[in-house]
Design a protein around this motif. Structure first.
Motif, short mmCIF file in Angstrom:
data_model
loop_
_atom_site.label_atom_id
_atom_site.label_comp_id
_atom_site.label_asym_id
_atom_site.label_seq_id
_atom_site.Cartn_x
_atom_site.Cartn_y
_atom_site.Cartn_z
N ASN A 136 -4.90 3.79 -0.39
CA ASN A 136 -3.59 3.51 0.27
C ASN A 136 -2.58 2.92 -0.59
O ASN A 136 -2.80 1.91 -1.37
CB ASN A 136 -3.48 2.59 1.42
CG ASN A 136 -4.65 3.30 2.75
OD1 ASN A 136 -4.41 4.53 2.86
ND2 ASN A 136 -5.55 2.49 3.08
N ILE A 137 -1.31 3.35 -0.91
CA ILE A 137 -0.35 2.90 -1.73
C ILE A 137 0.47 1.56 -0.99
O ILE A 137 1.22 1.97 0.01
CB ILE A 137 0.58 3.95 -2.27
CG1 ILE A 137 -0.21 4.75 -2.76
CG2 ILE A 137 1.48 3.30 -3.23
CD1 ILE A 137 -1.03 4.63 -3.91
N ALA A 138 0.36 0.52 -1.47
CA ALA A 138 0.96 -0.59 -0.86
C ALA A 138 2.11 -1.10 -1.82
O ALA A 138 2.63 0.01 -2.36
CB ALA A 138 -0.07 -1.75 -0.75
N SER A 139 2.52 -2.32 -2.00
CA SER A 139 3.34 -2.56 -2.90
C SER A 139 3.13 -4.13 -3.29
O SER A 139 2.63 -4.85 -2.64
CB SER A 139 4.72 -2.20 -2.32
OG SER A 139 5.61 -3.09 -3.09
N ARG A 140 3.47 -4.52 -4.40
CA ARG A 140 3.39 -5.84 -4.89
C ARG A 140 4.40 -6.68 -3.91
O ARG A 140 4.12 -7.85 -3.75
CB ARG A 140 3.91 -5.95 -6.35
CG ARG A 140 3.78 -7.42 -6.80
CD ARG A 140 4.97 -7.95 -7.87
NE ARG A 140 6.37 -7.65 -7.06
CZ ARG A 140 6.93 -8.71 -6.64
NH1 ARG A 140 6.22 -9.83 -6.38
NH2 ARG A 140 8.05 -8.53 -6.07
N ASN A 145 9.41 -10.42 -0.99
CA ASN A 145 10.53 -9.86 -1.49
C ASN A 145 11.53 -10.15 -0.67
O ASN A 145 11.84 -9.65 0.40
CB ASN A 145 10.43 -8.31 -1.96
CG ASN A 145 10.71 -8.14 -3.43
OD1 ASN A 145 10.70 -8.99 -4.16
ND2 ASN A 145 10.84 -6.93 -3.74
N PRO A 146 12.64 -10.72 -1.08
CA PRO A 146 13.95 -11.08 -0.30
C PRO A 146 14.68 -9.90 -0.11
O PRO A 146 14.71 -8.92 -0.83
CB PRO A 146 14.73 -11.92 -1.17
CG PRO A 146 14.37 -11.98 -2.57
CD PRO A 146 13.04 -11.52 -2.52
N GLY A 147 15.07 -9.66 1.23
CA GLY A 147 15.58 -8.27 1.56
C GLY A 147 14.77 -7.26 2.08
O GLY A 147 15.00 -6.03 2.38
N GLN A 148 13.28 -7.63 2.16
CA GLN A 148 12.32 -6.49 2.44
C GLN A 148 11.49 -7.05 3.43
O GLN A 148 10.40 -6.66 3.51
CB GLN A 148 11.75 -6.03 1.16
CG GLN A 148 12.48 -5.42 0.26
CD GLN A 148 11.80 -4.75 -0.84
OE1 GLN A 148 10.83 -5.16 -1.43
NE2 GLN A 148 12.06 -3.20 -0.93
N SER A 152 8.06 -5.63 3.41
CA SER A 152 6.67 -6.51 3.04
C SER A 152 5.74 -6.38 3.98
O SER A 152 4.52 -6.54 3.76
CB SER A 152 7.18 -7.98 2.92
OG SER A 152 8.10 -7.94 1.65
N ALA A 153 6.29 -6.66 5.25
CA ALA A 153 5.56 -6.63 6.48
C ALA A 153 4.49 -5.20 6.42
O ALA A 153 3.45 -5.38 6.83
CB ALA A 153 5.90 -6.88 7.78
#
Ligand SMILES: NC(=O)c1ccc[n+]([C@@H]2O[C@H](COP(=O)([O-])OP(=O)(O)OC[C@H]3O[C@@H](n4cnc5c(N)ncnc54)[C@H](O)[C@@H]3O)[C@@H](O)[C@H]2O)c1
Length: 247
Positions: A136-140, A145-148, A152-153
């Protein structure tokens, strides 16, 4: 396609990181199903990889019936699914006080619900086979991250999903891992103003952006037989940004 080719589905692989993953798996000998909502680019990408090594199936991963139909088609054609890479994802960035409920719902619907729907179909087939690998491709950005807040959730949700699913599927010889990319040189990053790009790069411990191929290498490793004893993990491909120390 060779008879012993592993069958791999890569979502969101018409372009960007997903395309790099599909190309890498194909060059490693897999037969790849490019599953994407965008037909024209998806067909072109399958042609680019070569019709003996890749095919395109149109699928919106947020639609339950389309995900079920994708698996039905792949199993009818190939009889099995060895690797599923859940890469399709979207962003709708705003600080929370300017974010609409629709922007929250859209991101969670594709990134988290879509990945969950794909995992459920993969689990049914792979349990029957008693083998498989899901990446599964998540993200750092799941770290914050502000604005996300929406993004992020959704990516934090993917990591929880990955860990729980690894526990559920481990006894059936199925591994489930996540890759968390950081700043990657895609059209998205290239569209940022030069000064924003420079600031983001300066905040990287490596002072560089990653390439889609860097993510593809990590995915290929997690999909391979070289990693039989790794499951439920998050592999960061982020130039060290997740370490969180000052730079
Ligand atoms: N680019 C980065 O810097 C970066 C960093 C961290 C994580 N990621 C993650 O990597 C993944 C790929 O990112 P990218 O930059 O290559 O994105 P991209 O926008 O270039 O490509 C995304 C692909 O997903 C497809 N897609 C979108 N919604 C879909 C849906 N509902 N069903 C099926 N396909 C759908 C699009 O058509 C497109 O081909 C995403 O999950 C993203 O969150 C990217």
């Amino acid at each position: 396609m060779a008879n012993n080719s592993k069958i791999a589905i890569v979502t969101g692989s018409a372009q960007g990181i997903g395309y790099a993953i599909a190309s890498k798996l194909a060059s490693n000998g897999c037969y790849v199903i490019i599953a994407d909502v965008t037909a024209e680019q998806g067909e072109a990408s399958a042609n680019q990889i070569g019709n003996d090594r890749a095919t395109f199936v149109q699928c919106d991963i947020s639609q339950e019936n389309e995900v079920q139909s994708l698996f039905r088609q792949v199993i009818a054609s190939h009889g099995r699914v060895d690797i599923v890479v859940n890469n399709a994802g979207i962003i709708r960035d705003h600080v929370i006080w300017k974010m609409t409920t629709e922007e929250f719902d859209a991101v969670v619907r594709v990134n988290l619900r879509g990945t969950w729907l794909m995992c459920r179909e993969a689990a049914v087939q792979m349990r029957a086979q008693k083998s498989g690998a899901i990446i599964n491709i998540a993200s750092r950005a799941w770290l914050g991250n502000p604005g996300q807040t929406n993004y992020s959730a959704s990516k934090a949700g993917i990591i929880g999903l990955t860990r729980s699913l690894a526990l559920e599927l481990g006894p059936s010889n199925i591994r489930v891992n996540a890759v968390a990319p950081g700043l990657i040189d895609t059209p998205l990053a290239q569209a940022l103003p030069a000064e924003v790009q420079a600031k983001l790069i300066a905040a990287q411990p490596t002072r560089s952006m990653g390439k889609p191929e860097d993510v593809a290498e990590a995915v290929a490793f997690l999909a391979s037989d070289h990693c039989q004893f790794m499951t439920g993990q998050v592999l960061y491909v982020d130039g060290g940004k997740s370490i969180g120390a000052g730079v």
